[in-house]
Design an enzyme around this catalytic site. Structure first.
Site, short mmCIF file in Angstrom:
data_model
loop_
_atom_site.label_atom_id
_atom_site.label_comp_id
_atom_site.label_asym_id
_atom_site.label_seq_id
_atom_site.Cartn_x
_atom_site.Cartn_y
_atom_site.Cartn_z
CG PHE A 33 -1.97 -1.04 1.23
CD1 PHE A 33 -2.45 -1.58 0.04
CD2 PHE A 33 -2.50 -1.52 2.43
CE1 PHE A 33 -3.42 -2.57 0.05
CE2 PHE A 33 -3.46 -2.50 2.44
CZ PHE A 33 -3.93 -3.03 1.26
CG HIS A 34 0.82 3.65 -3.20
ND1 HIS A 34 -0.35 4.28 -3.57
CD2 HIS A 34 1.05 2.72 -4.16
CE1 HIS A 34 -0.77 3.78 -4.72
NE2 HIS A 34 0.05 2.82 -5.10
N GLY A 36 -2.11 6.31 -2.39
CA GLY A 36 -3.16 6.14 -3.42
C GLY A 36 -4.16 5.08 -2.98
CG HIS A 37 -2.98 0.94 -2.68
ND1 HIS A 37 -1.61 0.83 -2.72
CD2 HIS A 37 -3.43 0.25 -3.76
CE1 HIS A 37 -1.25 0.13 -3.78
NE2 HIS A 37 -2.33 -0.24 -4.42
NE ARG A 187 4.46 -3.55 -12.10
CZ ARG A 187 3.19 -3.92 -12.36
NH1 ARG A 187 2.24 -3.01 -12.43
NH2 ARG A 187 2.89 -5.19 -12.56
P1 AMP Z 1 -2.92 -2.00 -7.53
O1 AMP Z 1 -2.65 -2.53 -6.15
O2 AMP Z 1 -1.78 -1.29 -8.14
O3 AMP Z 1 -3.57 -3.04 -8.43
O4 AMP Z 1 -4.02 -0.88 -7.35
C1 AMP Z 1 -5.20 -1.10 -6.64
C2 AMP Z 1 -6.14 0.05 -6.88
O5 AMP Z 1 -5.51 1.25 -6.46
C3 AMP Z 1 -6.50 0.25 -8.37
O6 AMP Z 1 -7.86 0.62 -8.48
C4 AMP Z 1 -5.58 1.37 -8.78
O7 AMP Z 1 -6.09 2.13 -9.85
C5 AMP Z 1 -5.55 2.19 -7.51
N1 AMP Z 1 -4.36 3.03 -7.49
C6 AMP Z 1 -3.07 2.64 -7.58
N2 AMP Z 1 -2.26 3.71 -7.56
C7 AMP Z 1 -3.06 4.80 -7.47
C8 AMP Z 1 -2.82 6.21 -7.42
N3 AMP Z 1 -1.59 6.73 -7.47
N4 AMP Z 1 -3.89 7.03 -7.34
C9 AMP Z 1 -5.15 6.54 -7.31
N5 AMP Z 1 -5.43 5.22 -7.35
C10 AMP Z 1 -4.40 4.37 -7.43
#
Ligand code: AMP
Length: 287
Positions: A33-34, A36-37, A187
């Site tokens: 998690f960051h 954004g999550h 990433r």
């Molecule tokens: P991931 O774990 O990368 O598959 O992302 C999970 C959810 O978080 C997906 O709906 C992504 O679009 C969203 N997400 C990832 N990075 C960001 C970000 N920087 N801003 C907004 N949503 C994000």
């Protein structure tokens, strides 16, 4: 906060929440998690009575040449961060639970997946649509929240939900960025300090494009030439695609009108980053 590992237990839990009249929100993720999550989770917390976050690195959306094994994982850190924003349940199935021996059913969204990431990652959206369908049937959410950073994924899931009459509201959340503009991504940890600097060429070129758009430029080729120029003169970068598409169909446009998206995928060293900016005539008019 509960940790649930099996589909059957997740379904039982979801059913009991629904019987109590509670609204379930789901944030599907691959973990690590960051902010954004966490922002997706904060929104999920607001709009639902019960917030479920799934953590599952889905092998079906990675090609054999991609980073499935190397994808960053840290469950204990994720657990603490999720608890901090008020998550009720982490759904964390393993591969045997999601794709048991003999598994053979996949979901394909045909048109929105033809362009952009669908070209460079041919199996990606089939994997995403399939896993989201399985997560939806496990968690039974009223609302699922997706980030617009993965814009084509968000559009594709909306399309799938509409086409298959799934009774789920899909909510899109704006992109969360680092203070210097880099879109947050799990990433980003792959980037060396030098590559991290070059990675700024994505958000900077989107800002450049935004400036041109604000001055009235509507010719996609003119904007894309400037965007490509800025990225390709930055060290360590290799453009996978830079395109302007209709925001609903994800088909290329020559002329920018209505809602469109400038979408980028760029290799920075060995790391493939994506970012985008939406142009919307209606939203951009200042009255
Ligand atoms: P991931 O774990 O990368 O598959 O992302 C999970 C959810 O978080 C997906 O709906 C992504 O679009 C969203 N997400 C990832 N990075 C960001 C970000 N920087 N801003 C907004 N949503 C994000």
């Amino acid at each position: 906060m509960e940790i649930i590992k099996t589909v059957a237990e997740m379904q039982r839990f979801a059913e009991s929440q629904r019987l109590q009249g509670k609204r379930i929100s789901l944030v599907p993720t691959m973990g690590y998690f960051h902010e954004g999550h966490l922002n997706l989770m904060r929104l999920g917390r607001k709009i639902g009575d019960c917030l479920v976050v799934s953590i599952y690195v889905n092998p079906a959306q990675f090609a054999p040449t991609e980073d499935f094994e190397a994808y960053p994982r840290d469950f204990e850190r994720d657990r603490a961060l999720a608890e901090g924003v008020g998550v009720d349940v982490i759904f964390n199935p393993d591969n045997r639970e999601m794709y048991p021996d003999g598994y053979q059913t996949y979901v394909e969204v045909q048109e929105t997946t033809k362009n952009l990431c669908g070209v460079s990652r041919p199996h990606f959206f089939r994997g995403v649509a399939t896993v989201c369908t399985k997560l939806f049937h496990s968690v039974k959410p009223h609302t699922a929240i997706f980030g617009k950073k993965d814009f084509q994924q968000y559009v594709t899931i909306r399309q799938m939900v509409r086409d298959l009459n799934l009774d789920i509201e899909i909510v899109g959340m704006e992109i969360t960025r680092e203070p210097d503009g880099l879109a947050m991504s799990s990433r980003n940890v792959y980037l060396s300090p030098e590559e991290r600097k070059s990675a700024l060429s994505l958000s900077r070129s989107l800002a450049l494009a935004g400036g041109l758009y604000a001055q009235g430029e509507r010719n996609a080729a003119v904007i894309l030439e400037k965007v490509r120029g800025m990225i390709s003169t930055t060290p360590y970068t290799q453009i996978d695609y830079a395109k302007i598409c209709d925001a609903a169909t994800i088909k290329d446009v020559d002329h920018i009108e209505g809602e469109t998206v400038l979408a980028l995928a760029v290799w920075v060293g060995k790391t493939r980053l994506i970012d985008n900016r939406v142009f919307n005539d209606k939203q951009d008019i200042t009255i």
